[in-house]
Design a protein around this motif. Structure first.
Motif, PDB file in Angstrom:
ATOM      1  N   VAL A 167      48.687  46.417  39.240  1.00 31.09           N
ATOM      2  CA  VAL A 167      47.528  46.132  38.391  1.00 31.09           C
ATOM      3  C   VAL A 167      47.717  44.722  37.846  1.00 31.09           C
ATOM      4  N   TYR A 168      46.688  43.899  37.958  1.00 28.74           N
ATOM      5  CA  TYR A 168      46.779  42.526  37.484  1.00 28.74           C
ATOM      6  C   TYR A 168      46.170  42.414  36.098  1.00 28.74           C
ATOM      7  N   LEU A 176      39.819  40.913  34.739  1.00 24.36           N
ATOM      8  CA  LEU A 176      39.974  41.261  36.148  1.00 24.36           C
ATOM      9  C   LEU A 176      39.869  42.775  36.294  1.00 24.36           C
ATOM     10  N   THR A 177      39.020  43.206  37.198  1.00 22.63           N
ATOM     11  CA  THR A 177      38.844  44.632  37.437  1.00 22.63           C
ATOM     12  C   THR A 177      39.754  45.080  38.578  1.00 22.63           C
ATOM     13  N   ASN A 178      40.563  46.104  38.322  1.00 26.13           N
ATOM     14  CA  ASN A 178      41.515  46.618  39.292  1.00 26.13           C
ATOM     15  C   ASN A 178      41.124  48.018  39.747  1.00 26.13           C
ATOM     16  N   ILE A 290      39.635  49.491  36.189  1.00 19.61           N
ATOM     17  CA  ILE A 290      40.800  49.300  35.313  1.00 19.61           C
ATOM     18  C   ILE A 290      40.861  47.831  34.903  1.00 19.61           C
ATOM     19  N   ILE A 291      40.745  47.579  33.627  1.00 18.57           N
ATOM     20  CA  ILE A 291      40.936  46.232  33.079  1.00 18.57           C
ATOM     21  C   ILE A 291      42.077  46.333  32.076  1.00 18.57           C
ATOM     22  N   ALA A 393      37.829  37.546  41.566  1.00 18.39           N
ATOM     23  CA  ALA A 393      38.860  38.447  41.047  1.00 18.39           C
ATOM     24  C   ALA A 393      39.466  39.267  42.186  1.00 18.39           C
ATOM     25  N   LEU A 394      40.212  40.261  41.781  1.00 12.47           N
ATOM     26  CA  LEU A 394      40.801  41.189  42.735  1.00 12.47           C
ATOM     27  C   LEU A 394      39.687  41.928  43.468  1.00 12.47           C
ATOM     28  N   ASN A 395      39.856  42.060  44.771  1.00 16.13           N
ATOM     29  CA  ASN A 395      38.802  42.671  45.581  1.00 16.13           C
ATOM     30  C   ASN A 395      39.443  43.514  46.680  1.00 16.13           C
ATOM     31  N   TYR A 396      38.725  44.552  47.089  1.00 17.62           N
ATOM     32  CA  TYR A 396      39.202  45.448  48.142  1.00 17.62           C
ATOM     33  C   TYR A 396      38.103  45.604  49.186  1.00 17.62           C
ATOM     34  N   ASP A 397      38.505  45.870  50.413  1.00 19.23           N
ATOM     35  CA  ASP A 397      37.543  46.167  51.460  1.00 19.23           C
ATOM     36  C   ASP A 397      38.206  47.090  52.477  1.00 19.23           C
TER      37      ASP A 397
END
Length: 518
Positions: A167-168, A176-178, A290-291, A393-397
Protein backbone atom coordinates in the motif's frame (compact mmCIF):
# COMPACT_ATOMS: atom_id res chain seq x y z
CA UNK A 1 2.64 10.04 13.33
CA UNK A 2 3.18 9.58 17.05
CA UNK A 3 0.13 8.69 19.07
CA UNK A 4 -1.03 6.52 21.96
CA UNK A 5 -0.32 2.86 21.21
CA UNK A 6 -2.84 0.25 22.35
CA UNK A 7 -1.88 -3.38 22.89
CA UNK A 8 -4.20 -6.11 24.13
CA UNK A 9 -3.96 -9.83 24.85
CA UNK A 10 -5.87 -12.70 26.40
CA UNK A 11 -3.31 -14.52 28.60
CA UNK A 12 -5.26 -17.78 28.22
CA UNK A 13 -5.16 -17.68 24.40
CA UNK A 14 -1.76 -16.51 23.14
CA UNK A 15 -1.41 -14.98 19.71
CA UNK A 16 -2.35 -12.02 17.55
CA UNK A 17 -4.96 -10.61 17.40
CA UNK A 18 -6.38 -10.97 20.89
CA UNK A 19 -8.87 -13.83 20.85
CA UNK A 20 -11.82 -14.98 22.96
CA UNK A 21 -13.54 -18.37 22.93
CA UNK A 22 -17.30 -18.19 22.75
CA UNK A 23 -18.87 -19.51 25.97
CA UNK A 24 -15.59 -19.30 27.93
CA UNK A 25 -14.99 -16.67 30.63
CA UNK A 26 -11.80 -14.69 29.99
CA UNK A 27 -9.74 -11.65 30.94
CA UNK A 28 -7.98 -9.12 28.74
CA UNK A 29 -4.78 -7.25 29.58
CA UNK A 30 -4.58 -3.80 28.00
CA UNK A 31 -1.71 -1.31 27.82
CA UNK A 32 -1.95 2.28 26.54
CA UNK A 33 1.53 3.67 25.89
CA UNK A 34 2.15 7.39 25.45
CA UNK A 35 4.11 7.53 22.21
CA UNK A 36 3.13 11.12 21.39
CA UNK A 37 6.62 12.43 22.08
CA UNK A 38 5.59 14.56 25.08
CA UNK A 39 3.78 14.33 28.41
CA UNK A 40 -0.02 14.19 28.35
CA UNK A 41 -1.81 16.47 30.80
CA UNK A 42 -4.35 14.79 33.09
CA UNK A 43 -6.97 16.57 35.21
CA UNK A 44 -9.89 15.33 37.28
CA UNK A 45 -12.08 15.76 34.18
CA UNK A 46 -10.09 13.14 32.24
CA UNK A 47 -11.51 9.69 31.55
CA UNK A 48 -11.03 6.64 29.37
CA UNK A 49 -14.17 5.01 27.98
CA UNK A 50 -13.77 1.36 26.93
CA UNK A 51 -16.31 0.24 24.35
CA UNK A 52 -16.44 -3.54 24.04
CA UNK A 53 -17.42 -5.26 20.75
CA UNK A 54 -21.02 -5.34 19.62
CA UNK A 55 -21.34 -9.06 20.36
CA UNK A 56 -21.70 -8.36 24.11
CA UNK A 57 -25.15 -7.67 25.55
CA UNK A 58 -25.82 -5.00 28.19
CA UNK A 59 -26.10 -7.60 31.04
CA UNK A 60 -22.78 -9.13 29.93
CA UNK A 61 -21.13 -5.71 29.96
CA UNK A 62 -22.46 -4.98 33.45
CA UNK A 63 -20.74 -8.12 34.77
CA UNK A 64 -17.31 -6.95 33.61
CA UNK A 65 -14.86 -5.28 35.98
CA UNK A 66 -11.50 -3.57 35.60
CA UNK A 67 -8.62 -4.33 37.98
CA UNK A 68 -4.82 -4.13 38.20
CA UNK A 69 -4.91 -0.47 37.16
CA UNK A 70 -1.57 1.30 37.00
CA UNK A 71 -0.57 3.94 37.78
CA UNK A 72 -2.76 4.64 40.79
CA UNK A 73 -5.34 7.40 40.44
CA UNK A 74 -7.72 5.77 37.96
CA UNK A 75 -11.13 4.65 39.26
CA UNK A 76 -13.39 2.13 37.51
CA UNK A 77 -17.17 2.43 36.99
CA UNK A 78 -19.74 1.22 34.49
CA UNK A 79 -21.33 3.88 32.28
CA UNK A 80 -24.81 2.49 31.57
CA UNK A 81 -25.73 5.45 29.38
CA UNK A 82 -22.89 4.80 26.91
CA UNK A 83 -22.78 1.05 27.69
CA UNK A 84 -19.04 1.46 28.31
CA UNK A 85 -16.48 0.54 30.95
CA UNK A 86 -15.03 3.76 32.32
CA UNK A 87 -11.77 4.74 33.98
CA UNK A 88 -11.89 8.20 35.54
CA UNK A 89 -8.76 10.05 36.64
CA UNK A 90 -8.93 11.17 40.29
CA UNK A 91 -5.34 12.25 40.84
CA UNK A 92 -5.69 15.96 40.10
CA UNK A 93 -3.35 17.75 37.72
CA UNK A 94 -0.67 15.25 36.76
CA UNK A 95 1.40 14.24 33.74
CA UNK A 96 1.03 11.01 31.82
CA UNK A 97 4.72 10.74 31.11
CA UNK A 98 6.12 10.34 27.62
CA UNK A 99 6.70 6.61 26.96
CA UNK A 100 4.72 5.84 30.12
CA UNK A 101 1.85 3.33 30.02
CA UNK A 102 -1.57 3.02 31.58
CA UNK A 103 -2.24 -0.69 32.12
CA UNK A 104 -5.30 -2.58 33.36
CA UNK A 105 -7.19 -5.88 33.10
CA UNK A 106 -10.81 -6.40 32.07
CA UNK A 107 -12.34 -9.37 33.91
CA UNK A 108 -15.48 -11.55 33.71
CA UNK A 109 -15.64 -11.38 29.91
CA UNK A 110 -18.18 -13.89 28.65
CA UNK A 111 -20.41 -14.21 25.58
CA UNK A 112 -22.09 -17.09 23.77
CA UNK A 113 -22.46 -15.10 20.56
CA UNK A 114 -21.60 -16.81 17.27
CA UNK A 115 -17.98 -16.28 16.14
CA UNK A 116 -17.23 -12.90 14.60
CA UNK A 117 -14.74 -10.05 14.83
CA UNK A 118 -14.82 -6.46 16.11
CA UNK A 119 -12.57 -4.14 18.11
CA UNK A 120 -12.20 -2.92 21.66
CA UNK A 121 -12.33 0.86 21.28
CA UNK A 122 -11.06 3.31 23.92
CA UNK A 123 -12.11 6.97 23.75
CA UNK A 124 -9.97 9.73 25.33
CA UNK A 125 -12.25 12.25 27.04
CA UNK A 126 -10.97 15.63 28.26
CA UNK A 127 -7.36 14.55 27.80
CA UNK A 128 -5.17 17.20 26.20
CA UNK A 129 -1.73 17.08 24.63
CA UNK A 130 0.08 16.97 21.30
CA UNK A 131 -0.95 14.06 19.04
CA UNK A 132 -3.43 12.67 21.57
CA UNK A 133 -6.00 10.75 19.50
CA UNK A 134 -9.73 10.89 20.08
CA UNK A 135 -9.77 7.09 20.23
CA UNK A 136 -7.65 3.96 19.77
CA UNK A 137 -8.77 0.42 19.03
CA UNK A 138 -7.53 -3.15 18.81
CA UNK A 139 -9.11 -6.19 17.13
CA UNK A 140 -10.76 -8.81 19.35
CA UNK A 141 -11.61 -12.06 17.55
CA UNK A 142 -14.40 -14.27 18.88
CA UNK A 143 -14.00 -17.91 17.80
CA UNK A 144 -15.29 -21.33 18.75
CA UNK A 145 -13.04 -23.20 21.16
CA UNK A 146 -10.90 -25.89 19.45
CA UNK A 147 -12.40 -29.35 19.78
CA UNK A 148 -10.78 -32.83 19.69
CA UNK A 149 -10.96 -34.33 16.21
CA UNK A 150 -11.21 -31.00 14.42
CA UNK A 151 -8.77 -30.27 11.61
CA UNK A 152 -6.44 -27.28 11.20
CA UNK A 153 -7.12 -24.90 8.32
CA UNK A 154 -3.47 -23.84 8.31
CA UNK A 155 -2.62 -27.33 7.00
CA UNK A 156 -4.79 -27.06 3.88
CA UNK A 157 -5.18 -23.35 3.14
CA UNK A 158 -2.81 -20.61 2.05
CA UNK A 159 -4.00 -17.07 2.84
CA UNK A 160 -1.76 -14.44 1.30
CA UNK A 161 -1.76 -11.03 -0.40
CA UNK A 162 -1.15 -10.61 -4.11
CA UNK A 163 1.43 -8.10 -5.41
CA UNK A 164 3.30 -8.42 -2.11
CA UNK A 165 0.51 -6.71 -0.15
CA UNK A 166 1.86 -3.21 -0.84
CA UNK A 167 0.00 0.00 0.00
CA UNK A 168 1.47 3.36 -0.99
CA UNK A 169 1.01 6.11 1.58
CA UNK A 170 0.17 9.66 0.59
CA UNK A 171 -0.65 13.14 1.84
CA UNK A 172 -3.97 14.95 1.89
CA UNK A 173 -2.70 17.19 -0.92
CA UNK A 174 -2.01 14.21 -3.20
CA UNK A 175 -4.08 11.19 -2.12
CA UNK A 176 -3.23 7.85 -3.72
CA UNK A 177 -5.93 5.21 -4.04
CA UNK A 178 -4.75 1.63 -3.46
CA UNK A 179 -6.26 -1.82 -3.90
CA UNK A 180 -5.22 -4.86 -1.86
CA UNK A 181 -5.80 -8.37 -3.19
CA UNK A 182 -6.34 -11.29 -0.82
CA UNK A 183 -5.93 -14.81 -2.20
CA UNK A 184 -7.35 -17.94 -0.55
CA UNK A 185 -5.70 -21.04 -2.04
CA UNK A 186 -6.48 -24.68 -1.28
CA UNK A 187 -3.10 -26.40 -0.88
CA UNK A 188 -4.62 -29.72 0.18
CA UNK A 189 -5.20 -32.82 -1.94
CA UNK A 190 -9.00 -32.66 -1.68
CA UNK A 191 -11.58 -29.85 -1.84
CA UNK A 192 -11.83 -27.73 1.30
CA UNK A 193 -15.17 -29.43 1.91
CA UNK A 194 -15.02 -33.05 0.77
CA UNK A 195 -18.28 -34.53 2.07
CA UNK A 196 -20.94 -36.54 0.30
CA UNK A 197 -23.72 -34.19 1.37
CA UNK A 198 -23.89 -30.40 1.24
CA UNK A 199 -22.12 -28.63 4.09
CA UNK A 200 -24.28 -27.18 6.86
CA UNK A 201 -23.96 -24.19 9.16
CA UNK A 202 -22.80 -20.68 8.28
CA UNK A 203 -19.13 -20.68 7.30
CA UNK A 204 -17.72 -17.20 6.89
CA UNK A 205 -14.48 -15.25 6.68
CA UNK A 206 -14.26 -11.97 8.63
CA UNK A 207 -11.61 -9.52 7.42
CA UNK A 208 -10.36 -6.53 9.38
CA UNK A 209 -7.28 -4.32 9.55
CA UNK A 210 -5.24 -2.54 12.20
CA UNK A 211 -6.89 0.86 12.59
CA UNK A 212 -5.39 4.18 13.65
CA UNK A 213 -2.96 6.86 12.50
CA UNK A 214 0.39 5.29 13.41
CA UNK A 215 2.93 3.49 11.22
CA UNK A 216 1.49 0.17 12.42
CA UNK A 217 -2.04 1.08 11.24
CA UNK A 218 -3.64 1.07 7.81
CA UNK A 219 -6.21 3.84 8.29
CA UNK A 220 -8.39 5.39 11.04
CA UNK A 221 -11.81 3.89 11.80
CA UNK A 222 -13.43 6.75 13.75
CA UNK A 223 -17.13 6.62 12.88
CA UNK A 224 -17.50 10.35 13.47
CA UNK A 225 -14.97 10.97 10.68
CA UNK A 226 -16.06 8.17 8.35
CA UNK A 227 -16.68 10.57 5.46
CA UNK A 228 -13.24 12.12 5.67
CA UNK A 229 -10.55 11.23 3.15
CA UNK A 230 -8.61 8.16 4.23
CA UNK A 231 -11.21 6.57 6.50
CA UNK A 232 -11.16 2.77 6.69
CA UNK A 233 -14.95 2.85 6.33
CA UNK A 234 -14.52 3.83 2.66
CA UNK A 235 -12.76 0.56 1.76
CA UNK A 236 -14.91 -1.57 -0.54
CA UNK A 237 -14.39 -5.30 -1.05
CA UNK A 238 -15.44 -7.53 -3.91
CA UNK A 239 -14.75 -10.87 -5.59
CA UNK A 240 -11.83 -10.36 -8.00
CA UNK A 241 -11.08 -13.84 -9.41
CA UNK A 242 -13.15 -16.88 -8.47
CA UNK A 243 -12.17 -20.37 -9.64
CA UNK A 244 -14.61 -21.98 -7.19
CA UNK A 245 -18.35 -22.54 -7.12
CA UNK A 246 -19.00 -18.97 -5.97
CA UNK A 247 -18.41 -16.54 -3.08
CA UNK A 248 -20.16 -13.38 -1.90
CA UNK A 249 -18.96 -10.26 -0.08
CA UNK A 250 -20.76 -8.11 2.48
CA UNK A 251 -19.25 -4.67 3.02
CA UNK A 252 -19.60 -2.98 6.43
CA UNK A 253 -22.07 -0.16 7.03
CA UNK A 254 -21.13 2.86 9.12
CA UNK A 255 -24.73 2.99 10.35
CA UNK A 256 -24.42 -0.46 11.91
CA UNK A 257 -23.52 -1.23 15.52
CA UNK A 258 -19.94 -2.37 14.96
CA UNK A 259 -17.21 -0.16 16.39
CA UNK A 260 -15.00 -0.69 13.32
CA UNK A 261 -15.41 -2.00 9.77
CA UNK A 262 -15.31 -5.74 9.12
CA UNK A 263 -15.78 -7.32 5.68
CA UNK A 264 -17.58 -10.69 5.53
CA UNK A 265 -16.74 -13.23 2.82
CA UNK A 266 -19.02 -16.26 2.49
CA UNK A 267 -19.19 -19.25 0.14
CA UNK A 268 -22.46 -19.37 -1.77
CA UNK A 269 -24.90 -21.98 -0.51
CA UNK A 270 -24.57 -23.80 -3.85
CA UNK A 271 -20.76 -23.92 -3.65
CA UNK A 272 -20.37 -27.45 -2.30
CA UNK A 273 -16.57 -27.71 -2.42
CA UNK A 274 -16.10 -24.16 -1.06
CA UNK A 275 -12.57 -24.18 -2.59
CA UNK A 276 -11.67 -26.99 -4.96
CA UNK A 277 -8.37 -28.34 -6.26
CA UNK A 278 -6.33 -27.90 -9.43
CA UNK A 279 -7.80 -25.16 -11.60
CA UNK A 280 -10.55 -24.62 -9.01
CA UNK A 281 -8.25 -24.02 -6.04
CA UNK A 282 -8.18 -20.20 -5.79
CA UNK A 283 -10.47 -17.34 -4.95
CA UNK A 284 -9.14 -13.77 -4.80
CA UNK A 285 -10.86 -10.76 -3.21
CA UNK A 286 -10.13 -7.09 -3.83
CA UNK A 287 -10.17 -4.35 -1.18
CA UNK A 288 -10.38 -1.08 -3.09
CA UNK A 289 -10.50 2.65 -2.23
CA UNK A 290 -7.68 2.38 0.33
CA UNK A 291 -6.11 5.77 1.02
CA UNK A 292 -3.48 5.55 3.74
CA UNK A 293 -2.14 8.83 5.11
CA UNK A 294 -0.25 7.12 7.92
CA UNK A 295 3.55 6.83 8.15
CA UNK A 296 5.26 4.02 6.26
CA UNK A 297 5.74 0.71 8.04
CA UNK A 298 4.39 -2.81 8.29
CA UNK A 299 0.83 -3.49 9.33
CA UNK A 300 -1.48 -6.46 8.88
CA UNK A 301 -4.85 -7.78 7.82
CA UNK A 302 -6.72 -10.22 10.08
CA UNK A 303 -8.56 -12.98 8.20
CA UNK A 304 -10.79 -14.99 10.55
CA UNK A 305 -12.38 -18.30 9.45
CA UNK A 306 -15.42 -19.51 11.39
CA UNK A 307 -17.79 -22.45 10.98
CA UNK A 308 -16.03 -24.37 8.19
CA UNK A 309 -16.45 -28.13 7.76
CA UNK A 310 -13.99 -30.60 6.22
CA UNK A 311 -16.56 -33.34 5.47
CA UNK A 312 -19.96 -34.57 6.66
CA UNK A 313 -18.76 -35.30 10.20
CA UNK A 314 -15.57 -33.28 10.67
CA UNK A 315 -15.09 -29.57 11.32
CA UNK A 316 -12.12 -27.26 11.02
CA UNK A 317 -11.13 -25.29 14.11
CA UNK A 318 -11.92 -21.60 13.86
CA UNK A 319 -8.70 -19.73 13.20
CA UNK A 320 -7.25 -16.33 12.32
CA UNK A 321 -4.64 -15.83 9.60
CA UNK A 322 -2.42 -12.76 9.98
CA UNK A 323 -1.63 -11.35 6.52
CA UNK A 324 1.25 -8.84 6.24
CA UNK A 325 0.79 -5.46 4.55
CA UNK A 326 3.74 -3.25 3.65
CA UNK A 327 3.06 0.50 3.64
CA UNK A 328 5.60 2.16 1.39
CA UNK A 329 6.44 5.49 -0.17
CA UNK A 330 5.22 5.71 -3.78
CA UNK A 331 7.61 4.08 -6.28
CA UNK A 332 9.26 5.61 -9.31
CA UNK A 333 6.89 5.78 -12.28
CA UNK A 334 6.66 2.54 -14.21
CA UNK A 335 5.32 -0.98 -14.09
CA UNK A 336 5.45 -2.45 -10.59
CA UNK A 337 4.37 -6.07 -10.92
CA UNK A 338 2.76 -8.49 -13.36
CA UNK A 339 1.55 -11.99 -12.68
CA UNK A 340 -0.78 -14.69 -13.93
CA UNK A 341 -3.78 -15.50 -11.78
CA UNK A 342 -3.20 -19.14 -12.77
CA UNK A 343 0.11 -20.57 -11.54
CA UNK A 344 0.02 -23.15 -14.33
CA UNK A 345 -2.28 -23.56 -17.32
CA UNK A 346 -3.21 -26.99 -18.66
CA UNK A 347 -3.58 -27.29 -22.43
CA UNK A 348 -5.60 -30.21 -23.78
CA UNK A 349 -4.75 -30.02 -27.50
CA UNK A 350 -2.76 -28.08 -30.07
CA UNK A 351 -5.98 -26.50 -31.40
CA UNK A 352 -7.20 -25.25 -28.02
CA UNK A 353 -7.59 -21.48 -27.64
CA UNK A 354 -5.69 -20.90 -24.38
CA UNK A 355 -6.65 -17.89 -22.22
CA UNK A 356 -3.87 -16.39 -20.02
CA UNK A 357 -5.31 -14.41 -17.04
CA UNK A 358 -2.87 -11.54 -16.43
CA UNK A 359 -2.94 -8.66 -13.94
CA UNK A 360 -0.40 -5.86 -13.60
CA UNK A 361 0.14 -2.83 -11.38
CA UNK A 362 1.79 0.45 -12.32
CA UNK A 363 2.43 3.96 -11.08
CA UNK A 364 2.43 7.16 -13.14
CA UNK A 365 2.03 5.25 -16.40
CA UNK A 366 0.42 6.56 -19.60
CA UNK A 367 0.45 3.37 -21.67
CA UNK A 368 1.48 -0.27 -21.52
CA UNK A 369 2.53 -2.83 -24.11
CA UNK A 370 2.40 -6.57 -23.49
CA UNK A 371 4.62 -8.87 -25.55
CA UNK A 372 4.85 -12.65 -25.42
CA UNK A 373 7.58 -15.17 -26.12
CA UNK A 374 7.46 -18.91 -26.74
CA UNK A 375 10.26 -20.48 -28.82
CA UNK A 376 9.10 -21.09 -32.37
CA UNK A 377 5.86 -19.10 -32.05
CA UNK A 378 4.79 -15.59 -33.02
CA UNK A 379 2.20 -13.99 -30.73
CA UNK A 380 0.84 -10.47 -31.45
CA UNK A 381 1.55 -7.66 -28.97
CA UNK A 382 -1.26 -6.00 -27.06
CA UNK A 383 -1.36 -2.28 -26.15
CA UNK A 384 -3.29 -0.24 -23.56
CA UNK A 385 -3.59 3.51 -22.83
CA UNK A 386 -4.61 5.25 -19.61
CA UNK A 387 -5.42 8.78 -20.76
CA UNK A 388 -3.70 11.51 -22.72
CA UNK A 389 -1.15 11.94 -19.92
CA UNK A 390 0.37 9.57 -17.39
CA UNK A 391 -2.06 8.14 -14.84
CA UNK A 392 -1.40 10.24 -11.71
CA UNK A 393 -1.45 7.41 -9.18
CA UNK A 394 -1.33 3.71 -8.55
CA UNK A 395 -3.24 1.84 -11.22
CA UNK A 396 -4.16 -1.76 -12.02
CA UNK A 397 -5.26 -3.51 -15.19
CA UNK A 398 -5.93 -7.04 -16.36
CA UNK A 399 -6.26 -8.96 -19.60
CA UNK A 400 -6.84 -12.50 -20.85
CA UNK A 401 -4.75 -12.79 -24.05
CA UNK A 402 -5.51 -15.93 -26.05
CA UNK A 403 -3.03 -18.10 -27.92
CA UNK A 404 -3.23 -21.34 -29.85
CA UNK A 405 -0.83 -23.85 -31.36
CA UNK A 406 0.71 -25.15 -28.13
CA UNK A 407 2.06 -28.65 -28.88
CA UNK A 408 4.12 -29.45 -25.80
CA UNK A 409 4.80 -28.41 -22.23
CA UNK A 410 6.71 -25.14 -22.27
CA UNK A 411 6.93 -21.72 -20.61
CA UNK A 412 5.28 -18.53 -21.83
CA UNK A 413 7.20 -15.36 -20.95
CA UNK A 414 5.12 -12.18 -20.70
CA UNK A 415 6.85 -8.77 -20.88
CA UNK A 416 5.12 -5.63 -19.59
CA UNK A 417 6.54 -2.42 -21.12
CA UNK A 418 5.47 0.78 -19.33
CA UNK A 419 5.56 4.25 -20.94
CA UNK A 420 5.05 7.74 -19.53
CA UNK A 421 3.09 8.90 -22.59
CA UNK A 422 -0.03 7.55 -24.27
CA UNK A 423 1.74 6.62 -27.54
CA UNK A 424 4.22 3.96 -26.35
CA UNK A 425 7.23 6.22 -27.02
CA UNK A 426 8.91 7.16 -23.71
CA UNK A 427 9.79 3.85 -22.05
CA UNK A 428 9.85 3.89 -18.25
CA UNK A 429 10.73 0.25 -17.57
CA UNK A 430 10.06 -3.36 -18.51
CA UNK A 431 9.12 -6.23 -16.19
CA UNK A 432 8.19 -9.83 -16.87
CA UNK A 433 6.55 -12.95 -15.55
CA UNK A 434 6.46 -16.56 -16.71
CA UNK A 435 3.49 -18.88 -17.11
CA UNK A 436 4.04 -22.66 -17.36
CA UNK A 437 1.83 -24.24 -20.03
CA UNK A 438 1.28 -27.92 -19.25
CA UNK A 439 0.53 -30.10 -22.25
CA UNK A 440 -0.39 -33.71 -21.45
CA UNK A 441 1.40 -36.41 -23.47
CA UNK A 442 -0.76 -37.54 -26.40
CA UNK A 443 -0.24 -40.56 -28.70
CA UNK A 444 -2.00 -39.82 -31.97
CA UNK A 445 -0.84 -43.05 -33.64
CA UNK A 446 1.53 -46.03 -33.18
CA UNK A 447 1.73 -48.42 -36.15
CA UNK A 448 3.98 -51.18 -37.48
CA UNK A 449 4.66 -52.19 -41.10
CA UNK A 450 6.74 -54.91 -42.77
CA UNK A 451 9.76 -53.56 -44.61
CA UNK A 452 11.80 -56.58 -45.68
CA UNK A 453 11.86 -60.36 -45.41
CA UNK A 454 15.34 -61.89 -45.16
CA UNK A 455 15.56 -65.69 -45.75
CA UNK A 456 15.26 -68.04 -44.18
CA UNK A 457 12.83 -66.37 -41.74
CA UNK A 458 14.24 -63.13 -40.46
CA UNK A 459 11.83 -60.21 -40.49
CA UNK A 460 12.40 -56.45 -40.26
CA UNK A 461 9.57 -54.12 -39.30
CA UNK A 462 9.25 -50.36 -39.16
CA UNK A 463 7.58 -48.77 -36.15
CA UNK A 464 5.89 -45.44 -36.86
CA UNK A 465 4.43 -43.03 -34.32
CA UNK A 466 2.94 -39.58 -33.98
CA UNK A 467 2.98 -38.05 -30.51
CA UNK A 468 2.40 -34.56 -29.04
CA UNK A 469 3.06 -32.79 -25.78
CA UNK A 470 5.81 -35.11 -24.56
CA UNK A 471 9.13 -34.12 -23.09
CA UNK A 472 10.42 -37.67 -23.50
CA UNK A 473 9.30 -41.10 -24.70
CA UNK A 474 10.46 -44.70 -24.83
CA UNK A 475 9.61 -47.90 -26.71
CA UNK A 476 9.94 -51.19 -24.86
CA UNK A 477 10.27 -54.57 -26.65
CA UNK A 478 9.03 -57.67 -24.80
CA UNK A 479 9.50 -61.10 -26.40
CA UNK A 480 7.72 -62.96 -23.60
CA UNK A 481 10.92 -64.79 -22.63
CA UNK A 482 12.66 -62.09 -20.62
CA UNK A 483 11.89 -58.70 -19.10
CA UNK A 484 11.27 -55.84 -21.48
CA UNK A 485 14.15 -54.12 -23.24
CA UNK A 486 14.10 -50.36 -23.81
CA UNK A 487 15.15 -49.56 -27.36
CA UNK A 488 17.79 -46.89 -27.92
CA UNK A 489 15.77 -44.46 -30.02
CA UNK A 490 16.67 -40.76 -30.57
CA UNK A 491 14.09 -38.48 -28.92
CA UNK A 492 13.54 -36.65 -32.23
CA UNK A 493 12.73 -39.82 -34.19
CA UNK A 494 9.26 -40.66 -35.55
CA UNK A 495 10.10 -44.18 -36.84
CA UNK A 496 12.46 -47.06 -36.07
CA UNK A 497 13.40 -50.44 -37.66
CA UNK A 498 13.09 -53.44 -35.35
CA UNK A 499 13.96 -57.17 -35.76
CA UNK A 500 11.73 -59.27 -33.50
CA UNK A 501 13.46 -62.13 -31.71
CA UNK A 502 10.22 -63.97 -31.16
CA UNK A 503 6.88 -64.28 -32.98
CA UNK A 504 5.21 -63.03 -29.76
CA UNK A 505 7.25 -59.84 -29.43
CA UNK A 506 5.21 -56.79 -28.38
CA UNK A 507 6.24 -53.15 -28.57
CA UNK A 508 4.96 -50.58 -26.06
CA UNK A 509 5.19 -46.80 -26.59
CA UNK A 510 5.27 -44.67 -23.43
CA UNK A 511 5.33 -40.85 -23.49
CA UNK A 512 6.04 -38.55 -20.53
CA UNK A 513 5.22 -34.97 -19.70
CA UNK A 514 8.54 -34.26 -17.98
CA UNK A 515 12.16 -35.31 -18.21
CA UNK A 516 12.04 -37.73 -15.29
CA UNK A 517 9.69 -40.19 -17.00
CA UNK A 518 6.74 -39.59 -14.71
Amino acid sequence: MSSVIMTMNNPAVPGTPATLYTGVTASLNIALTNDTGADINLTNAASLEVFMPLYFTAPQLEQMTISNIAPAGWAFSYNSTDMALQLKWTGGNAPWSSNGAVTFSINNILTSNTPTSDVVQINFNDISGTNVPSQVSSTLALVAQPAPGNLNLHDVLSVAPEFGGAVYVSAVSNPLTNTLYLNLKNIGNTPLFNGNNMWTGSPKVSVSFVYGTTSGSLAPDDKQQSTQLGSAWAISAGVYVDQTGGWSVQNPSVTGQANSPTWTLTPNNTNKQIIGTGDQSNVTFSFANIISMTPTGPTQMYVQFSGFMANDGTHYNDTVFVVPISKQIPPNPGAIGIYSLAETIHVSSSTELVSIPLTWSMFGVGSVKLSFYIPGMTIPEQKYTYGTTAHPALNYDSEHPQITGITKTQTLTVYCWAYSDSNWQNLLNKIQCTVPLIFPPVINSFTIQTTTIVPPASYAFQLNWNIEGQNSFEIIANDGLSSGVTLAIPQTATSYIVNPTSPQTTYTLNVYGNTTNN
